[in-house]
Scaffold this motif. Structure first.
Motif, short mmCIF file in Angstrom:
data_model
loop_
_atom_site.label_atom_id
_atom_site.label_comp_id
_atom_site.label_asym_id
_atom_site.label_seq_id
_atom_site.Cartn_x
_atom_site.Cartn_y
_atom_site.Cartn_z
N GLY A 216 0.89 9.96 4.18
CA GLY A 216 0.31 11.27 4.43
C GLY A 216 0.32 12.18 3.23
O GLY A 216 0.21 13.41 3.38
N THR A 217 0.43 11.64 2.04
CA THR A 217 0.45 12.44 0.82
C THR A 217 -0.11 11.63 -0.34
O THR A 217 -0.07 10.39 -0.30
CB THR A 217 1.87 12.92 0.49
OG1 THR A 217 1.85 13.71 -0.71
CG2 THR A 217 2.79 11.74 0.27
N THR A 218 -0.60 12.34 -1.32
CA THR A 218 -1.07 11.68 -2.55
C THR A 218 -0.14 11.95 -3.72
O THR A 218 -0.41 11.49 -4.83
CB THR A 218 -2.49 12.18 -2.91
OG1 THR A 218 -2.48 13.61 -3.04
CG2 THR A 218 -3.48 11.78 -1.83
N GLY B 119 0.79 -1.22 0.00
CA GLY B 119 0.00 0.00 0.00
C GLY B 119 0.82 1.27 0.00
O GLY B 119 0.24 2.36 0.12
N THR B 120 2.14 1.17 -0.13
CA THR B 120 2.97 2.38 -0.14
C THR B 120 2.59 3.31 -1.29
O THR B 120 2.60 4.54 -1.14
CB THR B 120 4.45 1.99 -0.24
OG1 THR B 120 4.79 1.14 0.87
CG2 THR B 120 5.34 3.22 -0.21
N TYR C 210 -1.88 7.90 0.87
CA TYR C 210 -2.44 8.93 1.74
C TYR C 210 -2.49 8.46 3.20
O TYR C 210 -2.23 9.25 4.11
CB TYR C 210 -3.85 9.30 1.28
CG TYR C 210 -4.51 10.37 2.13
CD1 TYR C 210 -4.14 11.70 1.99
CD2 TYR C 210 -5.48 10.05 3.06
CE1 TYR C 210 -4.71 12.69 2.77
CE2 TYR C 210 -6.07 11.03 3.84
CZ TYR C 210 -5.68 12.35 3.69
OH TYR C 210 -6.25 13.32 4.47
N MET C 211 -2.76 7.18 3.42
CA MET C 211 -2.84 6.66 4.79
C MET C 211 -1.45 6.33 5.34
O MET C 211 -1.19 6.53 6.54
CB MET C 211 -3.72 5.41 4.82
CG MET C 211 -5.16 5.67 4.41
SD MET C 211 -6.01 6.81 5.53
CE MET C 211 -6.00 5.85 7.05
#
Length: 284
Positions: free
Chosen positions: A192-194, A182-183, A188-189
């Motif tokens: 902390g960024t998209t 999921g990196t 986002y989770m």
């Protein structure tokens, strides 16, 4: 019971009604031709106006930024950054790039990139390696020139220090530990960024398609990837595969030096053409 034959009477269409039907069928085509002609005339008129404006234009105002014609032709040039001068086939041979794994440990998808077998080990076709490596270096140069973010990935403990040093010298990013699921797909989770990277370089891929979670996530997000694919790797999910040995230190050192050279050269070329000044002027 035999089926009855039904005789169908032909249609009797009067000449007047036939012309009406034909005209109704041709009406969309007629409107389309009229629209095309109008568009053509308008495009010709706009081109004439634009040419007139360009001829009437005098020298730029003071402080106005003029775009360099050389910068427009970078993408059109087949090898603007001259990556073909960085290495030769002999350099690949001396670095043992042609050495593959044992013939009992190989991926059938790598068959098109293999030259043959010698002493029960696969030999990689260096002629194809030259073509794919130059293509990957060319794409990498353009991404670095356009301020793209590049991520180096290698989970091989032997090349952990080399991967980190190469990324730091290029002022780019690296991951040398076990990939966390999921990196990329859930950044986002986890991060902390998209905002994601623009290119990923895999210096070492897992054997026989195992633990390819990072490759899968990059493919799902359509992130361009460069990967060194040995004879035991699956090249299908790598956008720019480079057939070659990914276990010998001399070969991996050669790859890192080439990647570092093209990235640094592209950034220097961007500074020389004044791209930094143009972007700062647009933002101001």
């Amino acid at each position: 019971m035999a089926a009855r034959h039904v005789l169908r009477t032909p249609w009797n269409i009067s000449p007047v009604r036939g012309k009406t039907i034909i005209s109704s069928l041709l009406a969309p085509i007629t409107r389309f031709r009229q629209a095309c002609s109008i568009h053509t005339h308008s495009s010709i008129l706009s081109s004439e106006l634009s040419s007139a404006v360009e001829t009437d234009k005098t020298k730029p105002d003071e402080g106005e930024i003029v775009e360099n014609d050389e910068g427009k032709n970078i993408l059109e040039h087949p090898d603007y950054f001259e990556v073909h001068k960085l290495f030769t086939l002999k350099d690949l041979f001396n670095a043992n790039v042609h050495l593959g794994h044992n013939e009992g440990c190989w991926d059938p998808l790598m068959k098109p990139y293999l030259f043959g077998v010698r002493e029960k080990h696969h030999i990689i076709d260096l002629n194809q390696t030259v073509v794919h490596l130059r293509l990957a270096l060319n794409v990498l140069s353009h991404i670095a020139y356009k301020r793209g973010k590049i991520l180096f990935i290698s989970a091989h403990p032997q090349f952990e220090e080399l991967t980190q040093r190469t990324a730091r010298e290029c002022d780019e990013y690296f991951i040398t530990r076990r990939w966390r699921g999921g990196t990329l797909t859930n950044s986002y989770m986890l991060l902390g960024t998209t905002e994601l990277v623009d290119m990923i370089i895999f210096l070492h891929l897992p054997s026989l398609g195992k633990n390819t979670l990072a490759v899968t996530e990059a493919a799902q997000l359509n992130i361009p990837t460069i990967g060194i694919v040995d004879s035991d790797c699956n090249p299908n999910m790598i956008m720019y595969p480079i057939p070659g040995n990914d276990d010998t230190p001399s070969a991996v050192q050669l790859y890192c030096n080439l990647f570092k050279k093209v990235i640094i050269k592209a950034k220097e070329e961007r500074r020389k053409l004044g791209s930094d000044t143009e972007e700062s002027g647009e933002n101001a």
